[in-house]
Design a protein around this motif. Sequence first.
Motif, PDB file in Angstrom:
ATOM      1  N   THR A 114       0.830  -1.207   0.000  1.00 28.56           N
ATOM      2  CA  THR A 114       0.000   0.000   0.000  1.00 28.56           C
ATOM      3  C   THR A 114       0.864   1.257   0.000  1.00 28.56           C
ATOM      4  O   THR A 114       0.611   2.202  -0.760  1.00 28.56           O
ATOM      5  CB  THR A 114      -0.937   0.005   1.222  1.00 28.56           C
ATOM      6  OG1 THR A 114      -1.759  -1.171   1.203  1.00 28.56           O
ATOM      7  CG2 THR A 114      -1.832   1.231   1.208  1.00 28.56           C
ATOM      8  N   LEU A 115       1.887   1.284   0.839  1.00 30.87           N
ATOM      9  CA  LEU A 115       2.783   2.442   0.880  1.00 30.87           C
ATOM     10  C   LEU A 115       3.462   2.653  -0.474  1.00 30.87           C
ATOM     11  O   LEU A 115       3.602   3.787  -0.948  1.00 30.87           O
ATOM     12  CB  LEU A 115       3.839   2.255   1.970  1.00 30.87           C
ATOM     13  CG  LEU A 115       3.356   2.351   3.418  1.00 30.87           C
ATOM     14  CD1 LEU A 115       4.480   1.968   4.380  1.00 30.87           C
ATOM     15  CD2 LEU A 115       2.854   3.759   3.739  1.00 30.87           C
ATOM     16  N   TYR A 116       3.875   1.571  -1.093  1.00 28.84           N
ATOM     17  CA  TYR A 116       4.512   1.649  -2.413  1.00 28.84           C
ATOM     18  C   TYR A 116       3.560   2.232  -3.457  1.00 28.84           C
ATOM     19  O   TYR A 116       3.927   3.129  -4.230  1.00 28.84           O
ATOM     20  CB  TYR A 116       4.983   0.252  -2.808  1.00 28.84           C
ATOM     21  CG  TYR A 116       5.124  -0.006  -4.285  1.00 28.84           C
ATOM     22  CD1 TYR A 116       6.026   0.711  -5.060  1.00 28.84           C
ATOM     23  CD2 TYR A 116       4.365  -0.996  -4.909  1.00 28.84           C
ATOM     24  CE1 TYR A 116       6.165   0.457  -6.419  1.00 28.84           C
ATOM     25  CE2 TYR A 116       4.498  -1.259  -6.254  1.00 28.84           C
ATOM     26  CZ  TYR A 116       5.394  -0.528  -7.007  1.00 28.84           C
ATOM     27  OH  TYR A 116       5.524  -0.780  -8.348  1.00 28.84           O
ATOM     28  N   LEU A 135      -6.106   1.706  -5.811  1.00 29.77           N
ATOM     29  CA  LEU A 135      -5.506   1.244  -4.562  1.00 29.77           C
ATOM     30  C   LEU A 135      -6.356   0.158  -3.904  1.00 29.77           C
ATOM     31  O   LEU A 135      -5.854  -0.916  -3.537  1.00 29.77           O
ATOM     32  CB  LEU A 135      -5.347   2.439  -3.622  1.00 29.77           C
ATOM     33  CG  LEU A 135      -4.577   2.229  -2.327  1.00 29.77           C
ATOM     34  CD1 LEU A 135      -3.109   1.950  -2.625  1.00 29.77           C
ATOM     35  CD2 LEU A 135      -4.710   3.464  -1.440  1.00 29.77           C
ATOM     36  N   LYS A 136      -7.629   0.433  -3.772  1.00 33.27           N
ATOM     37  CA  LYS A 136      -8.539  -0.521  -3.123  1.00 33.27           C
ATOM     38  C   LYS A 136      -8.623  -1.827  -3.900  1.00 33.27           C
ATOM     39  O   LYS A 136      -8.568  -2.919  -3.317  1.00 33.27           O
ATOM     40  CB  LYS A 136      -9.926   0.106  -2.990  1.00 33.27           C
ATOM     41  CG  LYS A 136     -10.947  -0.785  -2.298  1.00 33.27           C
ATOM     42  CD  LYS A 136     -12.285  -0.064  -2.168  1.00 33.27           C
ATOM     43  CE  LYS A 136     -13.317  -0.944  -1.470  1.00 33.27           C
ATOM     44  NZ  LYS A 136     -14.628  -0.235  -1.336  1.00 33.27           N
ATOM     45  N   THR A 137      -8.728  -1.724  -5.222  1.00 34.55           N
ATOM     46  CA  THR A 137      -8.846  -2.927  -6.055  1.00 34.55           C
ATOM     47  C   THR A 137      -7.580  -3.767  -5.998  1.00 34.55           C
ATOM     48  O   THR A 137      -7.635  -4.993  -5.829  1.00 34.55           O
ATOM     49  CB  THR A 137      -9.149  -2.536  -7.512  1.00 34.55           C
ATOM     50  OG1 THR A 137     -10.371  -1.794  -7.555  1.00 34.55           O
ATOM     51  CG2 THR A 137      -9.291  -3.776  -8.383  1.00 34.55           C
ATOM     52  N   ASP A 138      -6.415  -3.116  -6.128  1.00 36.77           N
ATOM     53  CA  ASP A 138      -5.155  -3.864  -6.136  1.00 36.77           C
ATOM     54  C   ASP A 138      -4.901  -4.573  -4.809  1.00 36.77           C
ATOM     55  O   ASP A 138      -4.562  -5.763  -4.779  1.00 36.77           O
ATOM     56  CB  ASP A 138      -3.986  -2.930  -6.458  1.00 36.77           C
ATOM     57  CG  ASP A 138      -3.732  -2.815  -7.955  1.00 36.77           C
ATOM     58  OD1 ASP A 138      -4.346  -3.585  -8.709  1.00 36.77           O
ATOM     59  OD2 ASP A 138      -2.927  -1.970  -8.367  1.00 36.77           O
ATOM     60  N   PRO A 145     -10.290  -8.014   0.582  1.00 33.75           N
ATOM     61  CA  PRO A 145     -10.958  -6.739   0.871  1.00 33.75           C
ATOM     62  C   PRO A 145     -10.888  -6.340   2.347  1.00 33.75           C
ATOM     63  O   PRO A 145     -10.724  -5.159   2.667  1.00 33.75           O
ATOM     64  CB  PRO A 145     -12.405  -7.001   0.436  1.00 33.75           C
ATOM     65  CG  PRO A 145     -12.290  -8.033  -0.638  1.00 33.75           C
ATOM     66  CD  PRO A 145     -11.158  -8.920  -0.203  1.00 33.75           C
ATOM     67  N   ALA A 146     -11.010  -7.316   3.237  1.00 32.16           N
ATOM     68  CA  ALA A 146     -10.931  -7.006   4.671  1.00 32.16           C
ATOM     69  C   ALA A 146      -9.536  -6.522   5.051  1.00 32.16           C
ATOM     70  O   ALA A 146      -9.379  -5.682   5.948  1.00 32.16           O
ATOM     71  CB  ALA A 146     -11.300  -8.238   5.492  1.00 32.16           C
ATOM     72  N   VAL A 147      -8.524  -7.039   4.370  1.00 33.31           N
ATOM     73  CA  VAL A 147      -7.148  -6.603   4.631  1.00 33.31           C
ATOM     74  C   VAL A 147      -6.980  -5.146   4.223  1.00 33.31           C
ATOM     75  O   VAL A 147      -6.373  -4.347   4.950  1.00 33.31           O
ATOM     76  CB  VAL A 147      -6.141  -7.498   3.876  1.00 33.31           C
ATOM     77  CG1 VAL A 147      -4.734  -6.909   3.950  1.00 33.31           C
ATOM     78  CG2 VAL A 147      -6.150  -8.906   4.450  1.00 33.31           C
ATOM     79  N   PHE A 148      -7.530  -4.780   3.068  1.00 33.97           N
ATOM     80  CA  PHE A 148      -7.437  -3.380   2.644  1.00 33.97           C
ATOM     81  C   PHE A 148      -8.103  -2.461   3.657  1.00 33.97           C
ATOM     82  O   PHE A 148      -7.548  -1.414   4.023  1.00 33.97           O
ATOM     83  CB  PHE A 148      -8.079  -3.166   1.275  1.00 33.97           C
ATOM     84  CG  PHE A 148      -8.179  -1.706   0.912  1.00 33.97           C
ATOM     85  CD1 PHE A 148      -7.052  -1.001   0.523  1.00 33.97           C
ATOM     86  CD2 PHE A 148      -9.386  -1.029   1.016  1.00 33.97           C
ATOM     87  CE1 PHE A 148      -7.122   0.359   0.225  1.00 33.97           C
ATOM     88  CE2 PHE A 148      -9.464   0.329   0.723  1.00 33.97           C
ATOM     89  CZ  PHE A 148      -8.335   1.019   0.328  1.00 33.97           C
ATOM     90  N   GLN A 149      -9.284  -2.829   4.112  1.00 30.71           N
ATOM     91  CA  GLN A 149      -9.999  -1.998   5.080  1.00 30.71           C
ATOM     92  C   GLN A 149      -9.188  -1.820   6.356  1.00 30.71           C
ATOM     93  O   GLN A 149      -9.090  -0.717   6.899  1.00 30.71           O
ATOM     94  CB  GLN A 149     -11.353  -2.620   5.405  1.00 30.71           C
ATOM     95  CG  GLN A 149     -12.197  -1.779   6.358  1.00 30.71           C
ATOM     96  CD  GLN A 149     -13.557  -2.397   6.630  1.00 30.71           C
ATOM     97  OE1 GLN A 149     -13.936  -3.393   6.026  1.00 30.71           O
ATOM     98  NE2 GLN A 149     -14.295  -1.815   7.555  1.00 30.71           N
ATOM     99  N   SER A 150      -8.573  -2.899   6.813  1.00 37.17           N
ATOM    100  CA  SER A 150      -7.764  -2.841   8.027  1.00 37.17           C
ATOM    101  C   SER A 150      -6.534  -1.957   7.840  1.00 37.17           C
ATOM    102  O   SER A 150      -6.200  -1.133   8.702  1.00 37.17           O
ATOM    103  CB  SER A 150      -7.342  -4.257   8.432  1.00 37.17           C
ATOM    104  OG  SER A 150      -6.466  -4.229   9.537  1.00 37.17           O
ATOM    105  N   VAL A 151      -5.849  -2.123   6.710  1.00 37.15           N
ATOM    106  CA  VAL A 151      -4.660  -1.316   6.426  1.00 37.15           C
ATOM    107  C   VAL A 151      -5.028   0.161   6.332  1.00 37.15           C
ATOM    108  O   VAL A 151      -4.344   1.031   6.892  1.00 37.15           O
ATOM    109  CB  VAL A 151      -3.988  -1.784   5.119  1.00 37.15           C
ATOM    110  CG1 VAL A 151      -2.908  -0.791   4.678  1.00 37.15           C
ATOM    111  CG2 VAL A 151      -3.376  -3.164   5.301  1.00 37.15           C
ATOM    112  N   GLU A 152      -6.123   0.457   5.641  1.00 41.54           N
ATOM    113  CA  GLU A 152      -6.562   1.843   5.488  1.00 41.54           C
ATOM    114  C   GLU A 152      -6.860   2.478   6.843  1.00 41.54           C
ATOM    115  O   GLU A 152      -6.423   3.607   7.128  1.00 41.54           O
ATOM    116  CB  GLU A 152      -7.809   1.887   4.607  1.00 41.54           C
ATOM    117  CG  GLU A 152      -8.365   3.294   4.410  1.00 41.54           C
ATOM    118  CD  GLU A 152      -9.682   3.294   3.664  1.00 41.54           C
ATOM    119  OE1 GLU A 152      -9.943   4.278   2.948  1.00 41.54           O
ATOM    120  OE2 GLU A 152     -10.460   2.323   3.803  1.00 41.54           O
ATOM    121  N   GLU A 153      -7.587   1.784   7.689  1.00 44.21           N
ATOM    122  CA  GLU A 153      -7.937   2.322   9.008  1.00 44.21           C
ATOM    123  C   GLU A 153      -6.693   2.613   9.836  1.00 44.21           C
ATOM    124  O   GLU A 153      -6.602   3.642  10.511  1.00 44.21           O
ATOM    125  CB  GLU A 153      -8.849   1.337   9.744  1.00 44.21           C
ATOM    126  CG  GLU A 153     -10.261   1.271   9.176  1.00 44.21           C
ATOM    127  CD  GLU A 153     -11.114   0.218   9.864  1.00 44.21           C
ATOM    128  OE1 GLU A 153     -10.574  -0.503  10.739  1.00 44.21           O
ATOM    129  OE2 GLU A 153     -12.306   0.108   9.526  1.00 44.21           O
TER     130      GLU A 153
END
Length: 351
Positions: A114-116, A135-138, A145-153
Motif C-alpha cells: 500500500t505504501l509503495y 488502490l482498493k482494487t489492487d 478486501p478485509a485486509v485493505f480496510q484494516s490497512v486503510e484504518e
Amino acid sequence: MLLEEYKNTILSLVKENEDVKTLIGLFHLMDGCTTEEALVKNFNALTGKDGKDLLKLLRQKQILKVGAHDAYLCLAGYEEVFDVLAAEYSPPPGDLLAYFEKAVEEDDKATLKTLYLLLNLGRHGLLGSKQYEILKTDISEIFDPAVFQSVEERLIRDRICVYGEKYETEFLDLYQSDAKKNELKERMWAWKAKELAELPVKQQLETEIGDLVRGARERMKGGGLADTLGIPENEIVEQTSGYFSGFEMDDTFLFLTSDLLLEHDTLHIVIIDSLSRFEVLEWKNFPVVFVTDAKPRWLGKMGAVFKSAYPVLSDRKIAIVVPNKDAYSNFKQRLFYLLLDRLEVEDLSEL
C-alpha cells in the motif's frame, strides 16, 4: 455574525469538546474533499467515535455548511479565520519512516504494498481510474478486501494518511513532506532490492539466460560473420547474437528489470513478487515478461483492466510467467518460448 464572533464560537466549542478540534483540523488535510462520509471515516479512525453529531452541531452553530457535491465547507466570508484554525488544529503527521520499518520487521506485506502504491499514484490515479479505486482494487485482489480496510484504518489512525472524497475525486493520501516521501522511497527500494536479490528465481534466470546467451555467441563465432564484415568479433557477437544486462532495481517500480537480446529477439524481463493492475498498466516497454510468484487474480478480467488504458492491450506485448507452473501471453516469440522451457513452465495460455 462578525469574524470575531465566528472565531470565538469555534474556540468555545473546542474548549468544551476536544473532538471538535480534531474534526476541524481534518479540513486542513482534505483539500476540500470533505463530504460527510470522508470526514466521518477519518474522524472515526482517529478517535474511535462517529463524528456525525459533531458535524450537525457545527452546522447548527453556523460554523459549517454543505456546499456543492455534498462537501462540508466553512461559511462564506469566514475562510481566512477558519483556515488558520484548521491548520493549527490539524493532526501532526505520524512517523512515516518508523511505520515503514515496523512493517518490514513484521513482514506486513499488505501495508508495504500500500505504501509503495501510494508513493507512485499520488492523488490523481491513472487515465480513467481514480487513485482510491486503483488502490482498493489492487490491495483487495492481492490480499483480501478485509485486509485493505484494516490497512486503510491503521494508516489513518496512525496519521500516515488522510482520506478525501468529493464528486469525481477520491483518494487516500500520504500527508507527509516531500523529503519524508523521498526518504521512504530510498529505504523501500533498498529493502526490496535485497529481498528480490535473494529469490531463487533470480539466480535461476541468471543461470538459464547466461546459458542461452553463451550458446548464441558461440554459434555466431562459429559462423565467421565478424571476419566477413570486418568488425571486431567481440563487438559483433555481443550486439547481434546475445546480450543480457543483468538485473537491477527499476527507478519507478518496486521490481527487478533486465534487457535480453538473443539473435533477432528482445525481451524485457521483470522479477516481481506480486503483480498489480497498476504495474501492468503503467509498464511501457515491450515485449515484457513478468516473472512472479503467483497468478494475479485479475488475469481473467483483462478487458476490464485495460478498458481505459493507453496503449490498448492489443498494442502491448505482455507475458506473465509463474515458474514451474503456468504462463500467459498475448505474443509469440522464439526467445520467449526458450525461456519458458528453461523455467519448466507446464502450460501456456493466451491473455
